[in-house]
Scaffold this active site. Sequence first.
Site, short mmCIF file in Angstrom:
data_model
loop_
_atom_site.label_atom_id
_atom_site.label_comp_id
_atom_site.label_asym_id
_atom_site.label_seq_id
_atom_site.Cartn_x
_atom_site.Cartn_y
_atom_site.Cartn_z
N LYS A 168 32.68 47.34 77.29
CA LYS A 168 32.62 46.79 78.66
C LYS A 168 33.69 45.71 78.79
O LYS A 168 33.56 44.62 78.25
CB LYS A 168 31.25 46.15 78.93
CG LYS A 168 31.14 45.66 80.38
CD LYS A 168 30.11 44.57 80.55
CE LYS A 168 30.67 43.21 80.84
NZ LYS A 168 31.63 43.08 81.92
N GLU A 216 35.06 23.00 76.61
CA GLU A 216 36.30 23.77 76.66
C GLU A 216 36.91 23.65 78.07
O GLU A 216 36.26 23.98 79.06
CB GLU A 216 35.92 25.23 76.38
CG GLU A 216 36.99 26.05 75.79
CD GLU A 216 36.47 27.46 75.45
OE1 GLU A 216 35.37 27.85 75.88
OE2 GLU A 216 37.20 28.16 74.74
N GLU A 270 32.91 36.34 68.62
CA GLU A 270 34.11 35.51 68.72
C GLU A 270 33.92 34.66 69.96
O GLU A 270 34.10 35.15 71.08
CB GLU A 270 35.36 36.39 68.86
CG GLU A 270 35.68 37.23 67.65
CD GLU A 270 36.23 36.39 66.50
OE1 GLU A 270 36.63 35.23 66.71
OE2 GLU A 270 36.23 36.91 65.37
N TRP A 325 38.44 38.28 79.91
CA TRP A 325 39.60 38.58 80.73
C TRP A 325 40.89 37.93 80.20
O TRP A 325 41.96 38.24 80.69
CB TRP A 325 39.35 38.10 82.17
CG TRP A 325 38.83 36.69 82.22
CD1 TRP A 325 37.51 36.32 82.33
CD2 TRP A 325 39.57 35.49 82.10
NE1 TRP A 325 37.40 34.96 82.28
CE2 TRP A 325 38.67 34.42 82.15
CE3 TRP A 325 40.93 35.18 81.96
CZ2 TRP A 325 39.04 33.08 82.05
CZ3 TRP A 325 41.32 33.85 81.87
CH2 TRP A 325 40.38 32.82 81.92
N GLY A 327 33.84 36.08 73.91
CA GLY A 327 33.59 35.40 75.18
C GLY A 327 33.01 34.03 74.93
O GLY A 327 33.19 33.45 73.86
N SER A 328 32.27 33.54 75.91
CA SER A 328 31.77 32.16 75.82
C SER A 328 30.59 32.07 74.86
O SER A 328 29.86 33.05 74.64
CB SER A 328 31.35 31.70 77.20
OG SER A 328 30.30 32.52 77.67
N ALA A 343 36.02 42.88 80.98
CA ALA A 343 35.66 41.88 81.99
C ALA A 343 36.03 42.40 83.39
O ALA A 343 37.00 43.14 83.55
CB ALA A 343 36.40 40.58 81.71
N CYS A 384 41.15 31.00 73.64
CA CYS A 384 40.07 30.37 72.87
C CYS A 384 40.61 29.44 71.80
O CYS A 384 39.90 28.55 71.35
CB CYS A 384 39.21 31.45 72.24
SG CYS A 384 40.20 32.61 71.32
P1 NAP Z 1 32.18 35.08 79.35
O1 NAP Z 1 31.76 34.55 80.65
O2 NAP Z 1 31.31 34.85 78.18
O3 NAP Z 1 32.43 36.64 79.57
C1 NAP Z 1 32.91 37.49 78.57
C2 NAP Z 1 32.41 38.89 78.81
O4 NAP Z 1 30.99 38.89 78.71
C3 NAP Z 1 32.74 39.44 80.20
O5 NAP Z 1 33.00 40.82 80.08
C4 NAP Z 1 31.46 39.17 80.95
O6 NAP Z 1 31.27 40.00 82.06
C5 NAP Z 1 30.44 39.48 79.87
N1 NAP Z 1 29.11 38.93 80.11
C6 NAP Z 1 28.75 37.80 80.74
N2 NAP Z 1 27.40 37.67 80.76
C7 NAP Z 1 26.90 38.75 80.13
C8 NAP Z 1 25.60 39.19 79.81
N3 NAP Z 1 24.51 38.50 80.14
N4 NAP Z 1 25.47 40.36 79.15
C9 NAP Z 1 26.55 41.06 78.79
N5 NAP Z 1 27.80 40.70 79.06
C10 NAP Z 1 27.99 39.55 79.71
O7 NAP Z 1 33.61 34.53 78.93
P2 NAP Z 1 34.94 34.48 79.78
O8 NAP Z 1 34.86 33.33 80.71
O9 NAP Z 1 35.26 35.81 80.34
O10 NAP Z 1 36.00 34.21 78.61
C11 NAP Z 1 36.31 32.95 78.20
C12 NAP Z 1 35.54 32.57 76.95
O11 NAP Z 1 35.84 33.49 75.91
C13 NAP Z 1 35.96 31.22 76.42
O12 NAP Z 1 34.82 30.50 76.00
C14 NAP Z 1 36.84 31.57 75.23
O13 NAP Z 1 36.93 30.56 74.27
C15 NAP Z 1 36.18 32.79 74.72
N6 NAP Z 1 37.12 33.57 73.89
C16 NAP Z 1 36.93 33.58 72.55
C17 NAP Z 1 37.80 34.27 71.75
C18 NAP Z 1 37.63 34.31 70.27
O14 NAP Z 1 38.25 35.17 69.64
N7 NAP Z 1 36.84 33.45 69.67
C19 NAP Z 1 38.87 34.98 72.32
C20 NAP Z 1 39.04 34.94 73.70
C21 NAP Z 1 38.13 34.23 74.48
P3 NAP Z 1 31.04 39.39 83.54
O15 NAP Z 1 32.23 38.56 83.84
O16 NAP Z 1 30.88 40.59 84.39
O17 NAP Z 1 29.83 38.51 83.53
#
Ligand code: NAP
Length: 499
Positions: A177, A383, A252, A153, A230-231, A179, A286
């Site tokens: 998909k 983080e 990522e 998101w 994501g995470s 967020a 991130c």
């Molecule tokens: P997240 O909880 O990992 O969620 C990211 C996406 O994954 C959301 O669409 C989420 O949907 C989905 N997701 C969660 N569990 C899943 C599963 N079991 N199967 C499939 N999809 C699943 O991360 P966030 O809190 O939204 O974002 C923050 C994180 O992203 C931070 O750690 C940040 O550092 C990282 N990030 C990294 C980069 C990079 O380029 N390295 C860039 C931006 C952000 P739901 O919410 O519906 O669970």
Amino acid sequence: MPSQWKRQQIHIAGQWLSADSGRTLDVINPATGERIGTVPDAGAAETRRAIEAASQAFDESRALTGNERAVLLRHLHDLLLDNREALAELLTSEQGKPLAEARGEIGMSAAYILWFAEEARRVYGDIIPSPWRDRRVLVTKQPVGVVGAITPWNFPSSMLARKLGPALAAGCTVVAKPAPQTPFSGLAWGALCEAAGFPSGVVNIVTGSATEIGGELTSNPLVRKITFTGSTAVGKKLIQQASGTVKKVSMELGGNAPFLVFDDADIDRAVAGAIEGKFRNAGQTCVCVNRFYAQAPVYDQFVEKLAAAAAALKLGDGREPDVQQGPLIDSNALAKVESFVADAVQNGGRVVTGGRRHALGGTFYSPTVIADANAAMKLAREEIFGPVAPVFKFQTEDEAIRLANDTEFGLAAYFHTNDLGRVFRVSERLDYGIVGVNEGLVTTEVAPFGGFKQSGTGREGSKYGIEDYLEIKYVCVGGLGVVAPANQSEPHEANSDGK
Ligand code: NAP
């Protein structure tokens, strides 16, 4: 007037649809707490249909020439810029970031799409000098196939641009998909790609249950690649799930960025870089700085100036002019930031500014600087993802590098110095995929973005970004006959391992 890009249905095979169950999920404006719409709560069945649509569209997509793909991507780029204001407003309404940052994000999305429009025409192969006289060794590249893309998101538009750009340039088809907090910016890509002229089924967008959609994307054999931002915790799960059908994966993931201020640095520049690198998007990026390290002789000066600059930031609804920091995305994010600050104070941290919820209420949190930070604090290892800047003290260059690298993450690192030798020594020894030297904003479509260690695998943007979406194919063309040298009656026996 509602934007034409705000879609409250999922996009499969060119159709806009509700969830099979009819269920929906609310979308909330984090600045006001008001419900701004709903999206379908879809699951595995809808995802399977989206994958089948993407699989059917793949033949048409791969048959397009690089030039034809480039033209479509250029249309997409133009649409993004022509509709920048409407898309930025949509983004701010669901994500909360200041409108200026949202406009910047849409501009960044357009820049990635244009970059990959250009790259679509440059997917070169090789002709390798053959070890055989009667055979030729050709290497070509072709699209991997159906791509499953899952995004967070915090940058709901540009994180998808980095995946759609190279996927479409390579000739892949996509099921994405977004967020649940920010689905409108994701669904807008379906409408934009449709308007740009991409054939039906090339880009499909599904919202709803993460486990069901993610489970189908990672297990369905028609999907040949998973790309995720994501995470790290979720990334590890997806890698495991994708192993069952041995898909390619690009990840990522999370970061824990250090920011080193050496005693020879321009402190005012370091503070300006620190503000950009820490408080942009309310600290929810991130590549946001997680840990500041200042060398002992400049420690007090840096803390004081950073705290003054942080305290001067204007908070508010991102749609208001001059706002520099919006709310946190939701109450979970607020609770996490509060628990990190409480833990830091318990472990001897000194709150120099902030350290509490903001008077605006909701999920607004005051820009915070914590001095006397130490390794016992949770925010040294995890983080923060919020507007909290802990400042640690170091004595020597070696110690700074050791502390900076003391994490399982390796996405971005920053340092400030005016010593040329130190610029090279330190940047070479930092175990990070991205290093900013005297610079807090480093992201650009022309440079590779990605991390070392548990921050991920693969790179987005740059000339490397398209490689993750391509398969390499070796074609051996044999039986070509041999031209014997004029002075030799028998041709020379070629190398062969007999396989
Ligand atoms: P997240 O909880 O990992 O969620 C990211 C996406 O994954 C959301 O669409 C989420 O949907 C989905 N997701 C969660 N569990 C899943 C599963 N079991 N199967 C499939 N999809 C699943 O991360 P966030 O809190 O939204 O974002 C923050 C994180 O992203 C931070 O750690 C940040 O550092 C990282 N990030 C990294 C980069 C990079 O380029 N390295 C860039 C931006 C952000 P739901 O919410 O519906 O669970």
